[in-house]
Design a protein around this motif. Structure first.
Motif, PDB file in Angstrom:
ATOM      1  N   ARG A 246       7.483   4.068  -4.237  1.00 41.17           N
ATOM      2  CA  ARG A 246       7.971   3.818  -5.706  1.00 41.17           C
ATOM      3  C   ARG A 246       8.367   5.434  -6.356  1.00 41.17           C
ATOM      4  O   ARG A 246       9.173   5.716  -6.938  1.00 41.17           O
ATOM      5  N   TRP A 247       7.409   6.218  -5.940  1.00 43.40           N
ATOM      6  CA  TRP A 247       7.789   7.569  -6.337  1.00 43.40           C
ATOM      7  C   TRP A 247       9.038   8.175  -5.846  1.00 43.40           C
ATOM      8  O   TRP A 247       9.842   8.916  -6.424  1.00 43.40           O
ATOM      9  N   VAL A 248       9.289   7.963  -4.457  1.00 41.52           N
ATOM     10  CA  VAL A 248      10.546   8.363  -3.816  1.00 41.52           C
ATOM     11  C   VAL A 248      11.925   7.770  -4.472  1.00 41.52           C
ATOM     12  O   VAL A 248      12.742   8.272  -4.759  1.00 41.52           O
ATOM     13  N   LEU A 249      11.693   6.500  -4.809  1.00 42.23           N
ATOM     14  CA  LEU A 249      12.711   5.666  -5.489  1.00 42.23           C
ATOM     15  C   LEU A 249      12.972   6.172  -6.880  1.00 42.23           C
ATOM     16  O   LEU A 249      14.244   6.676  -7.273  1.00 42.23           O
ATOM     17  N   ALA A 250      11.904   6.506  -7.279  1.00 37.24           N
ATOM     18  CA  ALA A 250      12.184   7.118  -8.936  1.00 37.24           C
ATOM     19  C   ALA A 250      12.908   8.472  -8.777  1.00 37.24           C
ATOM     20  O   ALA A 250      13.829   8.811  -9.549  1.00 37.24           O
ATOM     21  N   ALA A 251      12.333   9.326  -7.895  1.00 31.50           N
ATOM     22  CA  ALA A 251      12.870  10.668  -7.774  1.00 31.50           C
ATOM     23  C   ALA A 251      14.551  10.398  -7.504  1.00 31.50           C
ATOM     24  O   ALA A 251      15.419  11.443  -7.743  1.00 31.50           O
ATOM     25  N   ALA A 252      14.683   9.782  -6.431  1.00 32.23           N
ATOM     26  CA  ALA A 252      16.260   9.472  -5.925  1.00 32.23           C
ATOM     27  C   ALA A 252      17.142   9.008  -7.153  1.00 32.23           C
ATOM     28  O   ALA A 252      18.216   9.318  -7.271  1.00 32.23           O
ATOM     29  N   THR A 253      16.221   8.178  -8.213  1.00 36.88           N
ATOM     30  CA  THR A 253      16.964   7.670  -9.297  1.00 36.88           C
ATOM     31  C   THR A 253      17.464   9.009 -10.307  1.00 36.88           C
ATOM     32  O   THR A 253      18.594   9.000 -10.670  1.00 36.88           O
TER      33      THR A 253
ATOM     34  N   GLU B 129       0.769  -1.213  -0.120  1.00 38.53           N
ATOM     35  CA  GLU B 129      -0.036  -0.133   0.007  1.00 38.53           C
ATOM     36  C   GLU B 129       0.835   1.314  -0.123  1.00 38.53           C
ATOM     37  O   GLU B 129       0.788   2.214  -0.917  1.00 38.53           O
ATOM     38  N   ILE B 130       1.725   1.161   0.998  1.00 42.46           N
ATOM     39  CA  ILE B 130       2.899   2.413   0.964  1.00 42.46           C
ATOM     40  C   ILE B 130       3.636   2.463  -0.322  1.00 42.46           C
ATOM     41  O   ILE B 130       3.686   3.531  -0.832  1.00 42.46           O
ATOM     42  N   TYR B 131       4.258   1.524  -0.586  1.00 42.35           N
ATOM     43  CA  TYR B 131       5.034   1.460  -1.796  1.00 42.35           C
ATOM     44  C   TYR B 131       4.483   2.039  -2.884  1.00 42.35           C
ATOM     45  O   TYR B 131       4.973   2.710  -3.696  1.00 42.35           O
ATOM     46  N   ASP B 132       3.039   1.491  -3.118  1.00 44.96           N
ATOM     47  CA  ASP B 132       2.594   1.815  -4.594  1.00 44.96           C
ATOM     48  C   ASP B 132       1.989   3.345  -4.530  1.00 44.96           C
ATOM     49  O   ASP B 132       1.970   4.013  -5.454  1.00 44.96           O
ATOM     50  N   ALA B 133       1.519   3.734  -3.186  1.00 45.75           N
ATOM     51  CA  ALA B 133       1.305   5.267  -3.026  1.00 45.75           C
ATOM     52  C   ALA B 133       2.267   6.180  -3.090  1.00 45.75           C
ATOM     53  O   ALA B 133       2.097   7.331  -3.818  1.00 45.75           O
ATOM     54  N   ARG B 134       3.286   5.959  -2.497  1.00 48.26           N
ATOM     55  CA  ARG B 134       4.456   7.049  -2.291  1.00 48.26           C
ATOM     56  C   ARG B 134       5.881   6.257  -2.551  1.00 48.26           C
ATOM     57  O   ARG B 134       6.647   7.081  -3.122  1.00 48.26           O
TER      58      ARG B 134
END
Length: 251
Positions: free
Chosen positions: A176-183, A169-174
């Motif tokens: 994954r976006w944190v990891l993409a932004a870090a990338t 739930e947390i991964y899909d909501a926020r």
């Protein structure tokens, strides 16, 4: 430094894994998907054929920059790697304990939110450095960059799949976006800032230990019901590609 358009495309591919790993439904099965075991084998091949040799190469950087004796400089590099491994092991244990506690108290097989976010933050640091190294790698060849990219894509598939399983739930909501932004942030930093070799060596040694732990924890636990032959095939295929690339470069 690599051509920015090429490394940017690779960074976008990393982001795609972070964002869409939850849609790979065919990976979510027991026993473990053979493709995940294959990806784990490739990642282990990367550990032994790239991370460990690069740690040794960074030891000479430590020796030159600090004036330490060669054995002490090498010991310092591997100590930083051990610290990274220990930190990520501690995070994995904290996740497991938190999940167990919530299961006992609330009947929910999920870790507490702060613990999961701490794990996401550590993973973001790791993926940012991996993206940074797209533009700053010791191996200057196109083949070396391609092998690095392939190994890291498969590593992200297995690592993100495991992270999402802890709290989808947390991964899909926020998350994954944190990891993409870090990338993307790590890739952009690689274009704008060229860190001293000593700093890169410290960061690489630290996260190298984290990668070793994350790769092995996805394949070794008995409850994963992993497949040995796909794992071995991935490791051998990656080793053959690396050795072939090294032979052609030396010829």
């Amino acid at each position: 430094m690599r051509l920015p358009i090429i490394t940017f495309g690779m960074a976008l591919a990393f982001c795609a894994v972070h964002l869409f790993v939850g849609r790979l439904r065919w990976l979510d099965r027991t026993p473990r998907s053979r493709w995940l075991s294959f990806a784990g084998g490739v990642a282990v091949g990367y550990v032994f054929l790239h991370i460990l040799p690069e740690l040794g190469a960074h030891a000479s950087t430590f020796e030159d920059a600090t004036g330490l004796d060669a054995p002490l400089a090498e010991g310092l590099v591997y100590t930083l790697s051990l610290v990274g491994l220990a930190l990520f092991y501690g995070l994995e244990r904290a996740l497991a304990l938190s999940r167990g506690e919530r299961m006992a108290r609330e009947g929910r097989d999920r870790p507490h939110h702060p613990v999961f976010w701490l794990h996401i933050a550590a993973s973001a640091l790791l993926v940012a450095l991996i993206a940074y190294l797209l533009n700053h790698r010791e191996d200057p060849s196109a083949a070396g960059l391609a092998l690095y990219f392939a190994a890291m894509v498969l590593h992200f598939v297995t690592a993100d799949f495991g992270t999402r399983a802890d709290h989808p739930e947390i991964y899909d909501a926020r998350g994954r976006w944190v990891l993409a932004a870090a990338t993307l942030g790590g890739w952009a930093l690689g274009l704008l800032v060229e860190l001293p070799e000593l700093a890169i060596g410290c960061l690489f040694a630290f996260v190298g230990g984290g990668i070793v732990l994350l790769v092995l924890k996805e394949e070794l636990p008995e409850d994963r019901k992993s497949f040995f032959l796909p794992f071995l095939g991935g490791a051998l295929l990656y080793a053959a590609l690396v050795l072939g690339e090294t032979y052609l470069a030396a010829a």
